[in-house]
Design a protein around this motif. Structure first.
Motif, PDB file in Angstrom:
ATOM      1  N   ASP A   1       0.825  -1.196   0.000  1.00  0.00           N
ATOM      2  CA  ASP A   1       0.000   0.000   0.000  1.00  0.00           C
ATOM      3  C   ASP A   1       0.872   1.265   0.000  1.00  0.00           C
ATOM      4  O   ASP A   1       1.613   1.501   0.948  1.00  0.00           O
TER       5      ASP A   1
ATOM      6  N   TRP B   1       2.513  -3.589   5.097  1.00  0.00           N
ATOM      7  CA  TRP B   1       3.397  -3.159   4.004  1.00  0.00           C
ATOM      8  C   TRP B   1       4.724  -3.919   4.096  1.00  0.00           C
ATOM      9  O   TRP B   1       5.226  -4.427   3.093  1.00  0.00           O
TER      10      TRP B   1
ATOM     11  N   ALA C   1      -1.129  -1.018   9.220  1.00  0.00           N
ATOM     12  CA  ALA C   1      -0.924  -0.794   7.780  1.00  0.00           C
ATOM     13  C   ALA C   1       0.569  -0.871   7.454  1.00  0.00           C
ATOM     14  O   ALA C   1       0.962  -1.449   6.431  1.00  0.00           O
TER      15      ALA C   1
END
Ligand code: HEC
Length: 111
Positions: free
Chosen positions: A25, A107, A103
């Motif tokens: 992301d 990643w 997040a």
């Protein structure tokens, strides 16, 4: 007004796509750049901390890894990579929300 929005969207898409060379992301990657993670980590070589590829490899079959790594990113600490780091701890990042840290962990695991 509509045109202005379209231009802004195109600029935003362009600036995101310049980060798209690494897997994962791009928003999480941008946040990691802002948060100083790359001062101690690189994708494919050890800096102060282990490379993100090595982290991804170690936790490849661990389904709970994203949650555990998010906690480690927030709290910092040493012990899991002593053979690589010589026992240097990761600094804590208490300003990060659990969602942002998760997040980032995802990643890292996508590298
Ligand atoms: C001051 C240097 C430093 C900074 C800044 C830093 N790290 Fe680390 N990181 C380390 C070290 C050292 C380790 C190894 C810790 C260990 O041995 O358990 C590590 C380990 C990790 C791990 C693996 C954890 C484990 O237990 O396997 C992840 C994931 C990680 N870092 C992500 C991040 C992210 C995301 C950021 C930015 C928010 C960040 N790091 C910022 C030094 C740093």
């Amino acid at each position: 007004m509509k045109l202005k929005f379209a231009v802004a969207a195109a600029v935003a898409a362009l600036s995101l796509s310049s980060l798209a060379h690494a897997a994962g992301d791009p928003k999480a990657e941008a946040l990691m750049k802002q948060s100083g993670c790359f001062a101690c980590h690189a994708v494919d070589k050890k800096v102060v901390g282990p490379s993100y590829k090595d982290v991804a490899k170690r936790y490849k079959s661990d389904k709970a890894a994203a949650g555990k790594l998010a906690d480690k990113i927030i709290k910092g600490g040493a012990g899991n990579w002593n053979a690589v780091t010589g026992g240097v701890p990761m600094t804590p990042h208490p300003q990060l929300s659990k969602a942002d840290a998760t997040a980032m962990a995802k990643w890292v695991l996508a590298q």
